[in-house]
Design an enzyme around this catalytic site. Sequence first.
Site, mmCIF file in Angstrom:
data_model
loop_
_atom_site.group_PDB
_atom_site.id
_atom_site.type_symbol
_atom_site.label_atom_id
_atom_site.label_comp_id
_atom_site.label_asym_id
_atom_site.label_seq_id
_atom_site.Cartn_x
_atom_site.Cartn_y
_atom_site.Cartn_z
ATOM 1 N N GLY A 68 15.090 -29.552 4.244
ATOM 2 C CA GLY A 68 15.926 -30.234 5.222
ATOM 3 C C GLY A 68 15.418 -29.962 6.628
ATOM 4 N N LEU A 69 16.297 -30.112 7.629
ATOM 5 C CA LEU A 69 15.844 -29.915 9.011
ATOM 6 C C LEU A 69 16.013 -28.454 9.406
ATOM 7 C CD1 LEU A 69 16.743 -33.268 10.653
ATOM 8 C CD2 LEU A 69 14.554 -32.153 10.624
ATOM 9 N N HIS A 70 15.179 -27.618 8.785
ATOM 10 C CA HIS A 70 15.242 -26.196 9.111
ATOM 11 C C HIS A 70 14.249 -25.879 10.215
ATOM 12 C CE1 HIS A 70 11.594 -24.392 7.152
ATOM 13 N NE2 HIS A 70 11.498 -25.659 6.870
ATOM 14 N N ALA A 71 13.960 -24.573 10.397
ATOM 15 C CA ALA A 71 13.178 -24.103 11.540
ATOM 16 C C ALA A 71 12.004 -24.961 12.000
ATOM 17 C CB ALA A 71 12.721 -22.692 11.255
ATOM 18 N N ALA A 80 12.685 -28.708 12.645
ATOM 19 C CA ALA A 80 13.653 -28.833 13.741
ATOM 20 C C ALA A 80 12.959 -28.594 15.074
ATOM 21 C CB ALA A 80 14.803 -27.851 13.550
#
Lengths: 86, 574
Positions: A13-16, A19
């Site tokens: 997903g939109l992790h570190a 992002a």
Amino acid sequence: MYSQTILIKNPSGLHARPATRLVILTKKYKSTIEIVHDNVVVDPKSILSLLSGELRPGTRVEVRAEGEDEELAVKEICEYIDALEE
Amino acid sequence: MVLKGVAASPGKAAGNILVIQDIPEYDREEKSTAAAQESIRRVDEAIDELNCEMESLSKRLSTAGDDMKAAMVQMHAAMLTDKILRTEIEKEINRGYSPPAAVARAAYRQQKLLLSLNDTLMKERAQDVKDVSKRLICRLTGQTYPDLSDLRGEAIIVSDNLLPSMLTSANGKVKGLIMAKGSKTSHVAILAANMGIPAVLGCASIENLHDGEFVFLDAVSGTVYSGLSDEKIRWARGEDVQYRSKLDRLSVWKNRKSVTKDGKRIHVLANIMDASVTDQLMENGADGVGLFRTEFLYMNRETMPNEDEQFVIYQNVAKKLKGRPLTIRTMDIGADKTASCLKMEKEENPSLGYRAIRICLDRPEILKVQLAAALRASVFGKIKIMFPMISGTEELDRALEILNDVKAELEKKEIPFDKNVSVGIMIEVPSAAVLADKLVGKADFFSIGSNDLTQYTLAADRLNGRVSHLYSHLNPAVLRLIRNTIDTANKNGKTCSVCGEMAADPAALPILIGMGLKNISVNPPSVLLMKNLIGLSDQSRLAVLAEQAVEAETPQQVLALVKDTVSQEYKNWY
């Protein structure tokens, strides 16, 4: 106002890392931008907003922008999310 | 003294420790009489300065090919310059707090927010916010931030809670890491694993370790040994060297296919619980995923995972495997596991109760969602579907019917999928092993779940201290059921594998190879060892062993037969 819906597919997903790159990407747009799903509104120009936005794989989000470069912003952001692999 | 913690990054190290003191939390109540505008200016200046340093560090790391570290530094820079954080800091300054206190307050609020999320990864990001804020506060107060970039001698670092940025700037002299806080998913753990630094996190009583003392860090078992005698110190250094040497010897198998001495190809696949270990198993050259346990999709959540969520996960793993098989086992949950979205009632006897395929056949909508997601993913890789806990032909027939319904629905919606997707069953209920000949015509493959098969066959719970001595996958009764299954599959041209703990047991492997088993599926850390052991085996010799083993009376006799048959070289590996 311009908007488009996209499915978040990449494993984390939109992790570190994704992002961070998204923040760098969106900072250059003049429009105000929102990423919306369920009742959550996320500001992609803020990494803290993205990280706490619970943008997990399998979530369908709406990318909305308001401003002079709204169409370009939405399209490029959606392309970016669509191309994520990690 | 022996301290226990969690093995967060594998390896072993013997050496002297360096204790790093934590930077204490800044007083969040500190007020200032300075003009707000001046305070805000100071904060902005400090942010700019620190941001510049982070940018040059990240550039240096990128150029050196250190992408993981560079990405972390970039993320820290994004947090440092975050607009929401800046707004909060300004608010606190306007309320009269000093610049460092304002930063501490704003950062604290953001950390609490991240910690409140139901997501382990995001919780770890709170540590990163703390890291960044501490750096900024040090910059404002003129305090030095501990630096590992200039270590003179090799050291094992001991700290209550080492911040990730300290590890990124560390030079090559860090031999190991021991922390009181943290876990396997901590950023520090990931960094350490990436850097090849053994780490034990969540370690008890580290205040008993003194700066400069010699310790042995066993980050395979998660143990720290201190206060060692001279003799023990020699032993520790020996262990360190031996461990490194074994790893080196096993690493040649990363790119080699496992073949017996007499040329029989035996595939070594991996069991996975989530997508994160896929990279590791690809690196170790596993032949695919022999068991993808999908339970994690249903655990710890109030709502069921929908088709999109599941599809995305299966598709990602399938792609990473680059054409190697991905065997998805449909939901295998019972009343003994926490899956609140399933709304299970308590049972007296969960292992003999309403679980796995029984739930799915009773509530087909659960199975249909999972099958649709798996079929959609089959376009992106080699998906195999596997039904758990099948006890007879009726259940399999019904499951296949449901699968056909799902295929028809997808066809109607013109959603593409692999029409010839492989569909098989777990052989774990003894009745399935006994009636393997009736099942083999309806399944594309068998996968023997040795843990449950052993448990059900011997009617002994391996977790029950009073009867666990009865549990042994080397019991001849279990061996006969397994032989029957393997024979039936081989005679009918179907694939057979073993995916329980037995497959990674060096004492059981020779028997399985001897029985003509051509596929095993083990946990990723065992892949290289098993490939190595296969390379030391002669299948035709082991066939004789297998025939003797099924004629033994007890597991102890079987073990003795194995020990007599395998070479000394084989035995040296376990």
